[in-house]
Scaffold this motif. Structure first.
Motif, PDB file in Angstrom:
ATOM      1  N   ASN A   1       0.807  -1.231   0.000  1.00  0.00           N
ATOM      2  CA  ASN A   1       0.000   0.000   0.000  1.00  0.00           C
ATOM      3  C   ASN A   1       0.831   1.268   0.000  1.00  0.00           C
ATOM      4  OD1 ASN A   1      -2.720  -0.971  -0.085  1.00  0.00           O
ATOM      5  ND2 ASN A   1      -2.444  -1.735   1.998  1.00  0.00           N
ATOM      6  N   GLY A   2       1.985   1.219  -0.627  1.00  0.00           N
ATOM      7  CA  GLY A   2       2.860   2.393  -0.702  1.00  0.00           C
ATOM      8  C   GLY A   2       4.039   2.318   0.229  1.00  0.00           C
ATOM      9  N   GLY A   3       4.092   1.307   1.080  1.00  0.00           N
ATOM     10  CA  GLY A   3       5.199   1.173   2.021  1.00  0.00           C
ATOM     11  C   GLY A   3       6.496   0.727   1.378  1.00  0.00           C
ATOM     12  N   LEU A   4       6.409   0.129   0.184  1.00  0.00           N
ATOM     13  CA  LEU A   4       7.606  -0.321  -0.531  1.00  0.00           C
ATOM     14  C   LEU A   4       7.388  -0.158  -2.026  1.00  0.00           C
ATOM     15  CD1 LEU A   4      10.410  -1.751  -0.487  1.00  0.00           C
ATOM     16  CD2 LEU A   4       9.170  -3.921  -0.637  1.00  0.00           C
ATOM     17  N   VAL A   5       8.268   0.619  -2.659  1.00  0.00           N
ATOM     18  CA  VAL A   5       8.289   0.750  -4.118  1.00  0.00           C
ATOM     19  C   VAL A   5       9.483  -0.056  -4.607  1.00  0.00           C
ATOM     20  CG1 VAL A   5       8.368   2.330  -6.087  1.00  0.00           C
ATOM     21  CG2 VAL A   5       7.327   3.064  -3.922  1.00  0.00           C
ATOM     22  N   ILE A   6       9.233  -1.021  -5.481  1.00  0.00           N
ATOM     23  CA  ILE A   6      10.267  -1.991  -5.812  1.00  0.00           C
ATOM     24  C   ILE A   6      10.392  -2.171  -7.322  1.00  0.00           C
ATOM     25  CG2 ILE A   6       8.655  -3.937  -5.604  1.00  0.00           C
ATOM     26  CD1 ILE A   6      10.961  -5.529  -4.310  1.00  0.00           C
ATOM     27  N   ASN A   7      11.634  -2.348  -7.780  1.00  0.00           N
ATOM     28  CA  ASN A   7      11.884  -2.595  -9.195  1.00  0.00           C
ATOM     29  C   ASN A   7      11.481  -4.018  -9.541  1.00  0.00           C
ATOM     30  OD1 ASN A   7      13.844  -3.626 -11.474  1.00  0.00           O
ATOM     31  ND2 ASN A   7      13.799  -1.390 -11.660  1.00  0.00           N
ATOM     32  N   ASN A   8      10.688  -4.171 -10.586  1.00  0.00           N
ATOM     33  CA  ASN A   8      10.170  -5.486 -10.951  1.00  0.00           C
ATOM     34  C   ASN A   8      11.257  -6.452 -11.384  1.00  0.00           C
ATOM     35  OD1 ASN A   8       7.746  -4.231 -10.530  1.00  0.00           O
ATOM     36  ND2 ASN A   8       7.054  -4.342 -12.658  1.00  0.00           N
ATOM     37  N   GLN A   9      12.302  -5.945 -11.978  1.00  0.00           N
ATOM     38  CA  GLN A   9      13.346  -6.799 -12.534  1.00  0.00           C
ATOM     39  C   GLN A   9      14.407  -7.151 -11.492  1.00  0.00           C
ATOM     40  OE1 GLN A   9      16.445  -5.595 -15.736  1.00  0.00           O
ATOM     41  NE2 GLN A   9      14.704  -6.375 -16.917  1.00  0.00           N
ATOM     42  N   THR A  10      14.892  -6.152 -10.763  1.00  0.00           N
ATOM     43  CA  THR A  10      15.999  -6.370  -9.830  1.00  0.00           C
ATOM     44  C   THR A  10      15.536  -6.605  -8.400  1.00  0.00           C
ATOM     45  OG1 THR A  10      16.234  -4.023  -9.271  1.00  0.00           O
ATOM     46  CG2 THR A  10      17.412  -4.825 -11.225  1.00  0.00           C
ATOM     47  N   LYS A  11      14.276  -6.252  -8.100  1.00  0.00           N
ATOM     48  CA  LYS A  11      13.713  -6.285  -6.740  1.00  0.00           C
ATOM     49  C   LYS A  11      14.421  -5.305  -5.795  1.00  0.00           C
ATOM     50  CE  LYS A  11      11.708 -10.920  -6.771  1.00  0.00           C
ATOM     51  NZ  LYS A  11      11.562 -12.194  -6.033  1.00  0.00           N
TER      52      LYS A  11
ATOM     53  N   PRO B   1      14.710  -1.896  -3.840  1.00  0.00           N
ATOM     54  CA  PRO B   1      13.722  -0.907  -3.399  1.00  0.00           C
ATOM     55  C   PRO B   1      14.081   0.500  -3.845  1.00  0.00           C
ATOM     56  CG  PRO B   1      15.153  -1.530  -1.575  1.00  0.00           C
ATOM     57  CD  PRO B   1      15.536  -2.406  -2.735  1.00  0.00           C
ATOM     58  N   LEU B   2      13.075   1.223  -4.282  1.00  0.00           N
ATOM     59  CA  LEU B   2      13.242   2.649  -4.569  1.00  0.00           C
ATOM     60  C   LEU B   2      12.915   3.476  -3.336  1.00  0.00           C
ATOM     61  CD1 LEU B   2      13.549   5.074  -6.545  1.00  0.00           C
ATOM     62  CD2 LEU B   2      11.115   4.795  -7.084  1.00  0.00           C
TER      63      LEU B   2
ATOM     64  N   GLY C   1       3.897   6.288  -2.373  1.00  0.00           N
ATOM     65  CA  GLY C   1       4.790   5.504  -3.219  1.00  0.00           C
ATOM     66  C   GLY C   1       4.832   6.005  -4.644  1.00  0.00           C
ATOM     67  N   LEU C   2       3.677   6.370  -5.186  1.00  0.00           N
ATOM     68  CA  LEU C   2       3.630   6.872  -6.555  1.00  0.00           C
ATOM     69  C   LEU C   2       4.385   8.188  -6.712  1.00  0.00           C
ATOM     70  CD1 LEU C   2      -0.043   5.949  -7.475  1.00  0.00           C
ATOM     71  CD2 LEU C   2       2.009   5.090  -8.617  1.00  0.00           C
ATOM     72  N   ASN C   3       4.325   9.042  -5.701  1.00  0.00           N
ATOM     73  CA  ASN C   3       5.070  10.306  -5.773  1.00  0.00           C
ATOM     74  C   ASN C   3       6.569  10.056  -5.887  1.00  0.00           C
ATOM     75  OD1 ASN C   3       3.104  12.343  -5.828  1.00  0.00           O
ATOM     76  ND2 ASN C   3       2.791  12.218  -3.615  1.00  0.00           N
ATOM     77  N   HIS C   4       7.064   9.074  -5.140  1.00  0.00           N
ATOM     78  CA  HIS C   4       8.487   8.730  -5.246  1.00  0.00           C
ATOM     79  C   HIS C   4       8.809   8.191  -6.638  1.00  0.00           C
ATOM     80  CE1 HIS C   4      10.082   9.328  -1.149  1.00  0.00           C
ATOM     81  NE2 HIS C   4       8.830   9.131  -0.778  1.00  0.00           N
ATOM     82  N   LEU C   5       7.917   7.387  -7.191  1.00  0.00           N
ATOM     83  CA  LEU C   5       8.155   6.834  -8.523  1.00  0.00           C
ATOM     84  C   LEU C   5       8.060   7.904  -9.603  1.00  0.00           C
ATOM     85  CD1 LEU C   5       8.749   4.442 -10.313  1.00  0.00           C
ATOM     86  CD2 LEU C   5       6.319   3.842 -10.257  1.00  0.00           C
ATOM     87  N   LEU C   6       7.085   8.782  -9.491  1.00  0.00           N
ATOM     88  CA  LEU C   6       6.976   9.886 -10.446  1.00  0.00           C
ATOM     89  C   LEU C   6       8.243  10.727 -10.456  1.00  0.00           C
ATOM     90  CD1 LEU C   6       3.314  11.034  -9.675  1.00  0.00           C
ATOM     91  CD2 LEU C   6       4.095  10.117 -11.867  1.00  0.00           C
TER      92      LEU C   6
END
Length: 268
Positions: free
Chosen positions: A69-79, A81-82, A196-201
């Protein structure tokens, strides 16, 4: 201009059979191949949704998922964390005290596994989430100190969940959201999918105006309200619909695909 589409899973992208329909799959793949970022947003860990990521072919170096729910933003390929934000065992004590006093079950998740607290009785969470390790333990035996937990979960009969949601009072550092009819989640107060989306944006050099979101439940509210275009399913909760820019058909009527087809003028 929409450059990122973020989607809740249960009761949004997934139908009642927990499947991504053929039409939803086709249009999301088409947009992803055209350069639009497609981001799944869930309360689950990434291993529990790997089949959905593979189905949509979200496996490029700059593909990410919003988990917990936004607690972890993770790269799908490398796993790798962002971004991550969690809480300690001490933070969870008020949740435990309430659930124990009311004879209700409790699961605690860190970013790797689920701890089912056996002294509180059986939970439905083990039957709900797959692809993650479950450990039978007790509150006393949970890791102490600086160990970071993502959330706690109450998974029981929907009627009991509704009652707890209405009555529970917890300290300000804990946020309570209902993610499914039988699941209530206890999160760090600042954690939500939009965080989480703000960090990804920011990572991808995008603005909220470039973001389209789809959701239905409490844990989607912030990302619906915060996006350039927040879209809620016909089966969504009234309070979530109230902050939406647009509504679409239900999750069992391919509401995601119908809205994307109209918005992007795509022929399927």
């Amino acid at each position: 201009m929409i450059k990122m589409i973020a989607l809740d899973l249960d009761n949004t992208l997934l139908n009642s059979q927990k499947k991504i329909s053929t039409v939803n799959e086709k249009i999301l793949k088409q947009l992803h191949q055209a350069g639009v970022k497609v981001v799944l947003c869930t309360g689950r860990p990434i291993n529990a949704i790997r089949d959905y990521l593979d189905q949509l072919e979200l496996n490029q170096p700059d593909d990410y998922t919003i988990t917990f729910n936004g607690g972890l933003v993770i790269n799908n390929q490398t796993k790798e964390p962002l971004f991550s934000l969690g809480m300690t065992k001490a933070d969870l004590q008020p949740v435990y005290d309430y659930l124990k006093a009311n004879q209700l079950p409790m699961d605690v998740l860190d970013f790797e596994r689920v701890y089912e607290l056996t002294e509180l009785g059986p939970s439905r969470y083990r039957q709900t989430v797959q692809g993650i390790e479950f450990v039978d333990t007790t509150m006393d035996a949970l890791p102490n100190g600086n160990h970071v937990f993502a959330k706690a979960v109450l998974a029981t009969a929907p009627a009991k969940v509704t009652l707890v949601k209405e009555k529970i009072q917890l300290p300000a550092h804990i946020r309570v959201v209902q993610s499914q009819p039988h699941i209530l989640e206890f999160l760090p107060a600042k954690v939500n999918k939009m965080l989480g989306l703000n960090h990804l944006l920011s990572k991808l050099g995008m603005q909220v105006e470039n973001l389209m979101t789809f959701g239905d439940a409490d844990n989607d509210l912030e990302m619906i309200a915060g996006a350039g275009d927040g879209v809620v399913m016909a089966n969504g909760l009234p309070e979530v619909k109230a902050v939406a820019n647009h509504l679409t058909a239900s999750n069992d009527e391919d509401g995601v695909a119908l809205y994307l087809k109209k918005t992007f003028d795509i022929n399927l």
